[in-house]
Design a protein around this motif. Structure first.
Motif, mmCIF file in Angstrom:
data_model
loop_
_atom_site.group_PDB
_atom_site.id
_atom_site.type_symbol
_atom_site.label_atom_id
_atom_site.label_comp_id
_atom_site.label_asym_id
_atom_site.label_seq_id
_atom_site.Cartn_x
_atom_site.Cartn_y
_atom_site.Cartn_z
ATOM 1 N N ARG A 193 -2.057 6.231 2.107
ATOM 2 C CA ARG A 193 -1.900 6.349 3.563
ATOM 3 C C ARG A 193 -2.293 5.014 4.177
ATOM 4 N NH1 ARG A 193 -0.669 12.085 5.411
ATOM 5 N NH2 ARG A 193 -1.435 11.504 7.469
ATOM 6 N N VAL A 194 -1.601 4.630 5.248
ATOM 7 C CA VAL A 194 -1.851 3.329 5.851
ATOM 8 C C VAL A 194 -2.067 3.476 7.350
ATOM 9 C CG1 VAL A 194 -0.931 1.031 6.338
ATOM 10 C CG2 VAL A 194 -0.485 2.108 4.117
ATOM 11 N N LEU A 195 -3.184 2.920 7.828
ATOM 12 C CA LEU A 195 -3.404 2.709 9.255
ATOM 13 C C LEU A 195 -3.108 1.239 9.507
ATOM 14 C CD1 LEU A 195 -4.393 3.402 12.109
ATOM 15 C CD2 LEU A 195 -6.731 2.962 11.311
ATOM 16 N N LEU A 196 -2.094 0.958 10.307
ATOM 17 C CA LEU A 196 -1.637 -0.406 10.547
ATOM 18 C C LEU A 196 -1.940 -0.802 11.984
ATOM 19 C CD1 LEU A 196 -0.074 -2.978 9.837
ATOM 20 C CD2 LEU A 196 2.052 -1.719 10.264
ATOM 21 N N GLU A 197 -2.713 -1.880 12.140
ATOM 22 C CA GLU A 197 -3.048 -2.349 13.486
ATOM 23 C C GLU A 197 -1.788 -2.752 14.240
ATOM 24 O OE1 GLU A 197 -4.910 -2.826 15.959
ATOM 25 O OE2 GLU A 197 -6.792 -2.024 15.241
ATOM 26 N N LYS A 198 -1.875 -2.639 15.597
ATOM 27 C CA LYS A 198 -0.765 -3.075 16.407
ATOM 28 C C LYS A 198 -0.891 -4.581 16.639
ATOM 29 C CE LYS A 198 -4.059 -3.035 19.426
ATOM 30 N NZ LYS A 198 -5.357 -3.132 18.805
ATOM 31 N N PRO A 199 0.230 -5.261 16.905
ATOM 32 C CA PRO A 199 1.591 -4.743 16.844
ATOM 33 C C PRO A 199 1.975 -4.416 15.409
ATOM 34 C CG PRO A 199 1.653 -7.116 17.071
ATOM 35 C CD PRO A 199 0.215 -6.712 17.232
ATOM 36 N N ALA A 234 0.824 -1.211 0.000
ATOM 37 C CA ALA A 234 0.000 0.000 0.000
ATOM 38 C C ALA A 234 0.855 1.256 0.000
ATOM 39 C CB ALA A 234 -0.924 -0.010 1.215
ATOM 40 N N LEU A 235 1.929 1.262 0.786
ATOM 41 C CA LEU A 235 2.826 2.429 0.802
ATOM 42 C C LEU A 235 3.471 2.649 -0.561
ATOM 43 C CD1 LEU A 235 4.560 1.888 4.268
ATOM 44 C CD2 LEU A 235 2.923 3.688 3.696
ATOM 45 N N ALA A 236 3.876 1.571 -1.203
ATOM 46 C CA ALA A 236 4.504 1.686 -2.523
ATOM 47 C C ALA A 236 3.540 2.259 -3.553
ATOM 48 C CB ALA A 236 5.016 0.328 -2.975
ATOM 49 N N ALA A 277 11.285 1.999 6.305
ATOM 50 C CA ALA A 277 12.070 2.328 5.112
ATOM 51 C C ALA A 277 11.191 2.424 3.873
ATOM 52 C CB ALA A 277 13.157 1.277 4.903
ATOM 53 N N GLY A 278 10.031 1.769 3.896
ATOM 54 C CA GLY A 278 9.146 1.793 2.742
ATOM 55 C C GLY A 278 8.181 2.968 2.699
ATOM 56 N N ARG A 279 8.215 3.826 3.719
ATOM 57 C CA ARG A 279 7.325 4.989 3.710
ATOM 58 C C ARG A 279 7.823 6.042 2.725
ATOM 59 N NH1 ARG A 279 7.683 6.645 9.972
ATOM 60 N NH2 ARG A 279 9.805 6.924 9.179
#
Length: 334
Positions: free
Chosen positions: A95-101, A89-91, A114-116
């Motif tokens: 925008r990304v909302l990533l669940e924890k962990p 998705a970043l590539a 590094a991929g942001r």
């Protein structure tokens, strides 16, 4: 990185992974005025059918199949699949909302960071940061009113029924402890070092109860307790809280689901959650909705991410060190 500016008032979002957590995100997004849930992705045909039937949105097998039609995604896959879905998705400039962990190791977090395309492209879903009780306690601690912090205790326990559904693919430290690892840092503003951990296997092949000891960078100490050993019959499936003892007093916070008791005439009693997840009919104020609104607002304004990848990595580092201590290995960060 795609930008949204003045005049754009709705964010098209896709949810990646619609198991238990993804379904909560999808339902909550319907309550966020400036968000539009347009599609979901899940490898399970059963989950895709649920989304099409219950949400009326397109459901596809892979994250790559929905990226052309969304501005952002919420990644709610199982933890070990976070990295690939997020990087895809970043590539694509989303925008990304990533669940924890955030991930299951520092190394995986580093690859995601590094991929942001820019730091604000990624938000980590630490939902306790949006709890009004946590925010008030944090305000008091950060004001210095408590004085020097002497010691801290944090605990998060849930029922055996919860653990039974997931202990074949995660651990109690990752599932519950990740909340507390971030909570300690967020509330105190201090870095956390794991000094030891013990655990016991009583229900599953992994540790079902874990007690860890920590030291903060100001010299104060603390303990973390996590387990999924509470009986099915306990009215509240959650027992959680935080106690901070300082030179001027003590702060105690109950984060359990015990504010609304429903005792039925058939003899069964339960506490109903009113803080964290959407109710059956949606609407109202709850922490997940507040988290999603913060994500959407930041995306539409191009503003700073509410919870950075670096913050997510720091919580992962704490739990990774707890797991290393349980295994008798040197902590990965040392």
């Amino acid at each position: 990185m795609q930008q949204w500016g003045p005049g754009v008032d709705r964010l098209r979002i896709g949810v990646v992974g619609v198991g238990v957590q993804g379904q909560l995100h999808a339902r909550a997004l319907r309550d966020v005025r400036q968000a539009e849930l347009v599609a979901v992705a899940d490898i399970s045909s059963r989950n895709r059918q649920w989304a099409e039937t219950q949400l009326g949105v397109r459901a596809v097998p892979d994250v790559g199949d929905l990226l052309d039609e969304v501005d952002a995604v919420s990644v709610c896959t199982p933890d070990h699949l976070h990295e690939d879905a997020t990087l895809a998705a970043l590539a694509a400039g989303k925008r990304v909302l990533l669940e924890k962990p955030m991930a299951l190791s520092r190394a995986s977090c580093d690859r995601i960071i590094a991929g942001r395309p820019d730091p604000d492209a990624l938000m980590i879903g630490h939902v306790l940061r949006f709890d009004p009780r946590v925010l008030r306690l944090r305000e008091v601690v950060r004001s210095g009113e408590l004085g020097d912090i002497w010691h801290v205790k944090v605990w998060r326990c849930t029922s055996q029924a919860v653990g039974e559904g997931i202990w074949d693919r995660t651990s109690v430290a990752w599932f519950l402890g990740i909340h507390d690892a971030d909570l300690l840092r967020f509330v105190t503003g201090r870095e956390v070092e794991v000094t030891g951990a013990v655990g016991r296997k009583v229900l599953s092949p992994s540790h079902d109860v874990v007690h860890a000891t920590v030291r903060f960078d100001d010299g104060s100490i603390g303990t973390m307790e996590n387990n999924w050993t509470l009986p099915h019959s306990r009215p509240s499936r959650a027992d959680a809280g935080l106690r901070i003892v300082g030179e001027h007093g003590i702060l105690e916070m109950n984060l359990s689901h015990n504010d609304l008791l429903y005792a039925r005439r058939d003899g069964v009693a339960s506490f109903m959650d009113t803080y964290f997840w959407p109710g059956r009919d949606g609407g109202g104020a709850y922490n997940l909705r507040t988290e999603l609104e913060a994500f959407v607002d930041a995306a539409l304004s191009g503003g700073p991410t509410p919870v950075s990848g670096e913050e997510g990595r720091a919580a992962v580092a704490v739990v990774e060190d707890i797991e290393a201590a349980l295994a008798g290995d040197p902590p990965p960060g040392h």
